[in-house]
Design a protein around this motif. Structure first.
Motif, PDB file in Angstrom:
ATOM      1  N   VAL A  17       0.837  -1.206   0.000  1.00  0.00           N
ATOM      2  CA  VAL A  17       0.000   0.000   0.000  1.00  0.00           C
ATOM      3  C   VAL A  17       0.869   1.252   0.000  1.00  0.00           C
ATOM      4  O   VAL A  17       0.615   2.206  -0.756  1.00  0.00           O
ATOM      5  CB  VAL A  17      -0.944  -0.012   1.217  1.00  0.00           C
ATOM      6  CG1 VAL A  17      -1.698   1.305   1.320  1.00  0.00           C
ATOM      7  CG2 VAL A  17      -1.934  -1.172   1.119  1.00  0.00           C
ATOM      8  N   LEU A  18       1.902   1.259   0.837  1.00  0.00           N
ATOM      9  CA  LEU A  18       2.797   2.424   0.891  1.00  0.00           C
ATOM     10  C   LEU A  18       3.511   2.635  -0.443  1.00  0.00           C
ATOM     11  O   LEU A  18       3.682   3.770  -0.905  1.00  0.00           O
ATOM     12  CB  LEU A  18       3.819   2.251   2.021  1.00  0.00           C
ATOM     13  CG  LEU A  18       3.250   2.266   3.442  1.00  0.00           C
ATOM     14  CD1 LEU A  18       4.349   1.988   4.461  1.00  0.00           C
ATOM     15  CD2 LEU A  18       2.574   3.603   3.741  1.00  0.00           C
ATOM     16  N   LEU A  19       3.944   1.536  -1.080  1.00  0.00           N
ATOM     17  CA  LEU A  19       4.608   1.635  -2.379  1.00  0.00           C
ATOM     18  C   LEU A  19       3.665   2.208  -3.427  1.00  0.00           C
ATOM     19  O   LEU A  19       4.075   3.022  -4.268  1.00  0.00           O
ATOM     20  CB  LEU A  19       5.117   0.255  -2.806  1.00  0.00           C
ATOM     21  CG  LEU A  19       5.879   0.178  -4.143  1.00  0.00           C
ATOM     22  CD1 LEU A  19       7.110   1.079  -4.107  1.00  0.00           C
ATOM     23  CD2 LEU A  19       6.274  -1.262  -4.445  1.00  0.00           C
ATOM     24  N   ALA A  20       2.403   1.785  -3.376  1.00  0.00           N
ATOM     25  CA  ALA A  20       1.411   2.314  -4.320  1.00  0.00           C
ATOM     26  C   ALA A  20       1.209   3.813  -4.117  1.00  0.00           C
ATOM     27  O   ALA A  20       1.003   4.553  -5.080  1.00  0.00           O
ATOM     28  CB  ALA A  20       0.088   1.577  -4.155  1.00  0.00           C
ATOM     29  N   SER A 213      -4.188  -2.776  -7.505  1.00  0.00           N
ATOM     30  CA  SER A 213      -5.459  -2.107  -7.181  1.00  0.00           C
ATOM     31  C   SER A 213      -5.228  -0.749  -6.531  1.00  0.00           C
ATOM     32  O   SER A 213      -5.850   0.261  -6.917  1.00  0.00           O
ATOM     33  CB  SER A 213      -6.285  -3.001  -6.254  1.00  0.00           C
ATOM     34  OG  SER A 213      -6.581  -4.232  -6.868  1.00  0.00           O
ATOM     35  N   PHE A 214      -4.337  -0.698  -5.549  1.00  0.00           N
ATOM     36  CA  PHE A 214      -4.079   0.572  -4.873  1.00  0.00           C
ATOM     37  C   PHE A 214      -3.348   1.555  -5.784  1.00  0.00           C
ATOM     38  O   PHE A 214      -3.591   2.763  -5.727  1.00  0.00           O
ATOM     39  CB  PHE A 214      -3.290   0.338  -3.586  1.00  0.00           C
ATOM     40  CG  PHE A 214      -4.163   0.043  -2.397  1.00  0.00           C
ATOM     41  CD1 PHE A 214      -4.517   1.037  -1.505  1.00  0.00           C
ATOM     42  CD2 PHE A 214      -4.663  -1.232  -2.182  1.00  0.00           C
ATOM     43  CE1 PHE A 214      -5.343   0.783  -0.422  1.00  0.00           C
ATOM     44  CE2 PHE A 214      -5.479  -1.509  -1.105  1.00  0.00           C
ATOM     45  CZ  PHE A 214      -5.826  -0.500  -0.221  1.00  0.00           C
ATOM     46  N   ALA A 219      -3.374   6.564  -8.689  1.00  0.00           N
ATOM     47  CA  ALA A 219      -3.149   7.241  -9.962  1.00  0.00           C
ATOM     48  C   ALA A 219      -4.389   8.003 -10.426  1.00  0.00           C
ATOM     49  O   ALA A 219      -4.282   9.053 -11.072  1.00  0.00           O
ATOM     50  CB  ALA A 219      -2.731   6.220 -11.027  1.00  0.00           C
ATOM     51  N   GLU A 220      -5.575   7.481 -10.083  1.00  0.00           N
ATOM     52  CA  GLU A 220      -6.825   8.151 -10.466  1.00  0.00           C
ATOM     53  C   GLU A 220      -7.234   9.237  -9.471  1.00  0.00           C
ATOM     54  O   GLU A 220      -8.259   9.892  -9.653  1.00  0.00           O
ATOM     55  CB  GLU A 220      -7.957   7.114 -10.574  1.00  0.00           C
ATOM     56  CG  GLU A 220      -7.787   6.126 -11.715  1.00  0.00           C
ATOM     57  CD  GLU A 220      -7.967   6.768 -13.075  1.00  0.00           C
ATOM     58  OE1 GLU A 220      -8.663   7.799 -13.153  1.00  0.00           O
ATOM     59  OE2 GLU A 220      -7.431   6.235 -14.058  1.00  0.00           O
ATOM     60  N   GLY A 221      -6.475   9.414  -8.401  1.00  0.00           N
ATOM     61  CA  GLY A 221      -6.772  10.457  -7.421  1.00  0.00           C
ATOM     62  C   GLY A 221      -7.919  10.141  -6.487  1.00  0.00           C
ATOM     63  O   GLY A 221      -8.483  11.045  -5.858  1.00  0.00           O
ATOM     64  N   ALA A 291     -11.867   3.144  -8.151  1.00  0.00           N
ATOM     65  CA  ALA A 291     -11.868   3.185  -6.685  1.00  0.00           C
ATOM     66  C   ALA A 291     -11.672   1.812  -6.071  1.00  0.00           C
ATOM     67  O   ALA A 291     -11.942   1.615  -4.886  1.00  0.00           O
ATOM     68  CB  ALA A 291     -13.172   3.789  -6.181  1.00  0.00           C
ATOM     69  N   ILE A 292     -11.157   0.843  -6.836  1.00  0.00           N
ATOM     70  CA  ILE A 292     -11.040  -0.514  -6.319  1.00  0.00           C
ATOM     71  C   ILE A 292     -10.153  -0.585  -5.075  1.00  0.00           C
ATOM     72  O   ILE A 292     -10.398  -1.368  -4.159  1.00  0.00           O
ATOM     73  CB  ILE A 292     -10.526  -1.484  -7.408  1.00  0.00           C
ATOM     74  CG1 ILE A 292     -10.539  -2.923  -6.884  1.00  0.00           C
ATOM     75  CG2 ILE A 292      -9.158  -1.080  -7.920  1.00  0.00           C
ATOM     76  CD1 ILE A 292     -10.244  -3.971  -7.933  1.00  0.00           C
TER      77      ILE A 292
END
Length: 322
Positions: A17-20, A213-214, A219-221, A291-292
């Motif tokens: 999650v942090l990497l994403a 997913s994250f 990326a989509e904000g 928003a997945i």
């Protein structure tokens, strides 16, 4: 750290999650490593491994305890969704739509297999009953989970075509389980010798789906539109849901006159939700939704909480009869 439920996999989930967050370009669909291809077909890998490792003999040992099975399955697929629906109705528009969908998706998921069985064993509960119920829940979830989610989305006016989604889940989830069971007689010895490798493949696939997913959501904000307080509220709601269901299951099992072993299996199986099934199935149902990442956040939080809390409770229950 394992004594409180923290292991390398949970820490790896946090790391993904942090990497994403800091480098979404790496894991997003169409990004640097094209992770979407592995994430899409990795679903089948997860459930093929599940089918290979599932012991039919252990399932048969717990098949006749029908009262326990009915209670666990009703808790998993009826109590959870109704509780969450009631809470969402009471809170109304105060819960963002993506978070509401994430919590309902969490409520509709099957019970987890590995940790339910492991914790039931540590607590000296009914292990065959836990194996049967967790396995049955996973199979029922192939059909019940998308049906519940589609019903919820239809109530919001945004349902999906149920037939194609169920067919895809059958092909990516149920079919690999069946293939795994068919191949098990020839591969079970190899699997037992390489249990670490099998677990690594399973967990790597889940981590890849989480990262993908994250990364797509960042990326989509999607996350930028939600405050830190809202995310803290999501964590608090996950904790309240877990505690509430656990207490209801404990009281219900005692009221039905279950013995100690069945009571433990009922509570541990009926209060848990499967991250291993939830993340891959979310990829099938919500793969095109930007928003997945937010949708699967509740199951990740719930998974973390259930492992930490139940590991402590299981050890204390087991120590009482040691």
């Amino acid at each position: 750290m394992k004594r409180i439920g923290l292991d390398g996999f949970l820490l790896s989930l946090i790391g993904a999650v942090l990497l994403a967050i800091v480098w979404p370009e790496l894991g997003r669909s169409g990004g640097l490593i094209q992770l979407q291809h592995f994430a899409n077909y990795g679903v089948a890998i997860v459930f093929l491994l599940y089918g290979l490792t599932l012991s039919p003999q252990k399932i048969r040992e717990g098949v006749f305890n029908w009262r326990l099975h009915v209670v666990v399955q009703l808790a998993t697929f009826l109590l959870f969704p109704l509780l969450v629906l009631g809470c969402l109705w009471a809170l109304g528009a105060r819960v963002p739509a993506e978070m509401a969908l994430g919590f309902f998706y969490l409520a509709a998921l099957p019970s987890t297999v590995s940790s339910s069985v492991a914790m039931t064993s540590i607590a000296k509960g009914n292990v065959p009953g836990a194996i049967f119920n967790a396995s049955l829940s996973s199979l029922l979830g192939v059909f019940v989970t998308p049906l519940w989610v589609n019903t919820y989305l239809n109530s919001q006016g945004v349902g999906f075509p149920l037939g194609p989604v169920v067919l895809k889940i059958v092909l990516l989830v149920l079919a690999p389980i069946v293939v795994g069971q068919l191949l098990r007689p020839w591969l079970v010895s190899w699997l037992n010798r390489h249990a670490v490798l099998t677990k690594l493949m399973d967990r790597t696939t889940i981590l890849a789906i989480v990262l993908n997913s994250f990364s797509d959501s960042v990326a989509e904000g999607v996350w930028s539109s939600h405050s830190t307080a809202a995310l803290a509220g999501m964590a608090a709601a996950s904790l309240v849901l877990f505690v509430l269901v656990s207490l209801l299951m404990w009281a219900g099992c005692r009221a039905l006159g279950f013995n100690r072993e069945d009571n433990i299996a009922g509570v541990f199986c009926g209060s848990k939700k499967s991250l291993a099934a939830g993340v891959p199935m979310a990829k099938v149902m919500f793969g095109a939704n930007p928003a997945i990442g937010l949708i699967i956040a509740p199951i990740m939080l719930y998974h973390f909480l259930q492992l930490v809390i139940v590991s402590v409770v299981a050890r204390r229950l087991g120590a009482r009869v040691s």
